[in-house]
Design a protein around this motif. Structure first.
Motif, PDB file in Angstrom:
ATOM      1  N   SER A   1       9.682  -1.243  -1.240  1.00 33.53           N
ATOM      2  CA  SER A   1       9.559   0.069  -0.604  1.00 33.53           C
ATOM      3  C   SER A   1       8.141   0.601  -0.732  1.00 33.53           C
ATOM      4  CB  SER A   1      10.540   1.058  -1.236  1.00 33.53           C
ATOM      5  OG  SER A   1      10.133   1.347  -2.569  1.00 33.53           O
ATOM      6  N   ASP A   2       7.803   1.551   0.137  1.00 36.78           N
ATOM      7  CA  ASP A   2       6.482   2.179   0.079  1.00 36.78           C
ATOM      8  C   ASP A   2       6.246   2.847  -1.275  1.00 36.78           C
ATOM      9  OD1 ASP A   2       5.913   1.395   2.688  1.00 36.78           O
ATOM     10  OD2 ASP A   2       6.504   3.324   3.558  1.00 36.78           O
ATOM     11  N   ASP A   3       7.266   3.485  -1.830  1.00 39.37           N
ATOM     12  CA  ASP A   3       7.110   4.171  -3.121  1.00 39.37           C
ATOM     13  C   ASP A   3       6.796   3.177  -4.241  1.00 39.37           C
ATOM     14  OD1 ASP A   3       7.563   6.645  -1.957  1.00 39.37           O
ATOM     15  OD2 ASP A   3       9.698   6.693  -2.503  1.00 39.37           O
ATOM     16  N   VAL A   4       7.520   2.078  -4.273  1.00 44.13           N
ATOM     17  CA  VAL A   4       7.299   1.071  -5.316  1.00 44.13           C
ATOM     18  C   VAL A   4       5.914   0.450  -5.163  1.00 44.13           C
ATOM     19  CG1 VAL A   4       8.036  -1.210  -6.137  1.00 44.13           C
ATOM     20  CG2 VAL A   4       9.727   0.602  -5.757  1.00 44.13           C
TER      21      VAL A   4
ATOM     22  N   LEU B   1       0.278  -0.341  -6.789  1.00 44.34           N
ATOM     23  CA  LEU B   1      -1.136  -0.344  -6.422  1.00 44.34           C
ATOM     24  C   LEU B   1      -1.912   0.720  -7.198  1.00 44.34           C
ATOM     25  CD1 LEU B   1      -0.950  -0.995  -2.572  1.00 44.34           C
ATOM     26  CD2 LEU B   1      -1.667  -2.582  -4.369  1.00 44.34           C
ATOM     27  N   ALA B   2      -1.280   1.856  -7.473  1.00 44.27           N
ATOM     28  CA  ALA B   2      -1.941   2.908  -8.246  1.00 44.27           C
ATOM     29  C   ALA B   2      -2.242   2.446  -9.670  1.00 44.27           C
ATOM     30  CB  ALA B   2      -1.082   4.172  -8.267  1.00 44.27           C
ATOM     31  N   GLY B   3      -1.501   1.463 -10.140  1.00 50.01           N
ATOM     32  CA  GLY B   3      -1.753   0.913 -11.464  1.00 50.01           C
ATOM     33  C   GLY B   3      -2.970   0.019 -11.534  1.00 50.01           C
ATOM     34  N   ARG B   4      -3.489  -0.403 -10.385  1.00 46.92           N
ATOM     35  CA  ARG B   4      -4.649  -1.291 -10.412  1.00 46.92           C
ATOM     36  C   ARG B   4      -5.810  -0.824  -9.541  1.00 46.92           C
ATOM     37  NH1 ARG B   4      -1.465  -5.927  -7.089  1.00 46.92           N
ATOM     38  NH2 ARG B   4      -2.479  -5.638  -5.082  1.00 46.92           N
ATOM     39  N   GLU B   5      -5.611   0.204  -8.733  1.00 44.28           N
ATOM     40  CA  GLU B   5      -6.674   0.724  -7.865  1.00 44.28           C
ATOM     41  C   GLU B   5      -6.763   2.237  -8.052  1.00 44.28           C
ATOM     42  OE1 GLU B   5      -8.526  -1.362  -6.175  1.00 44.28           O
ATOM     43  OE2 GLU B   5      -7.237  -3.127  -6.297  1.00 44.28           O
TER      44      GLU B   5
END
Length: 173
Positions: free
Chosen positions: A105-108, A113-117
């Motif tokens: 899903s977009d949320d997952v 991605l927020a964890g690495r960018e």
């Protein structure tokens, strides 16, 4: 005869983690194979995509593996599911092609991605990932299974994938 397992999906879906888990499960079952992360085959600036460097590099790498007796390749890359025939041609030995499209899903994907960018890079990755998801959903061959990674551990996803391939792991002979 060689065999090619392609694992594709949008950025943040878990391709690298799942590919590593597939590798570990195959290793633990003593199944000879090679794992290639497709992103590393043409990661350069400026991008050498118009030269098909990834395919040329895969051909060179697979020739070395094949010379040593390897017949199974696990290949991960965003668009691997769309390029399976071209990847098989690069291998040069007419492998049997199997594949799976990982979905999330977009949320997952956003959380991963927020964890690495961060900042502008995060925004750019989210946009590219959403575009890739639409393209992959529309263009991935119908015969290729879709496997959802939402809320799942990479090893769990890898076990499901290995039930789909006849490599003696995951319940298939």
């Amino acid at each position: 005869m060689s065999e090619l397992l392609v694992i594709g999906g949008r950025s943040g879906v878990g391709k690298t983690s799942v590919g590593s888990a597939v590798h570990a499960l195959l290793r633990d079952a003593d199944v000879q194979h090679a794992l290639v992360e497709g992103d590393t085959l043409d990661q350069a600036w400026p991008p050498p995509w118009e030269h098909r460097l990834s395919m040329r590099n895969l051909a060179a790498i697979w020739a070395n593996y094949r010379e040593l007796g390897y017949r199974r390749l696990v290949y991960t890359n965003t668009v691997a599911v769309l390029e399976a025939d071209e990847l098989a041609a690069a291998m040069g030995d007419e492998p049997r092609i199997m594949g799976v499209l990982l979905t999330a899903s977009d949320d997952v994907v956003g959380a991963r991605l927020a964890g690495r960018e961060s900042g502008d890079q995060l925004t750019a990755h989210l946009e590219r990932s959403a575009r890739a998801a639409r393209r992959l959903s529309a263009d991935t061959p119908a015969w290729m299974p879709r496997v959802d990674t939402d809320g799942r551990d990479p090893v769990e996803v890898a076990r499901e994938i290995l039930t789909l391939v006849p490599w003696g792991v995951g319940g298939r002979p």
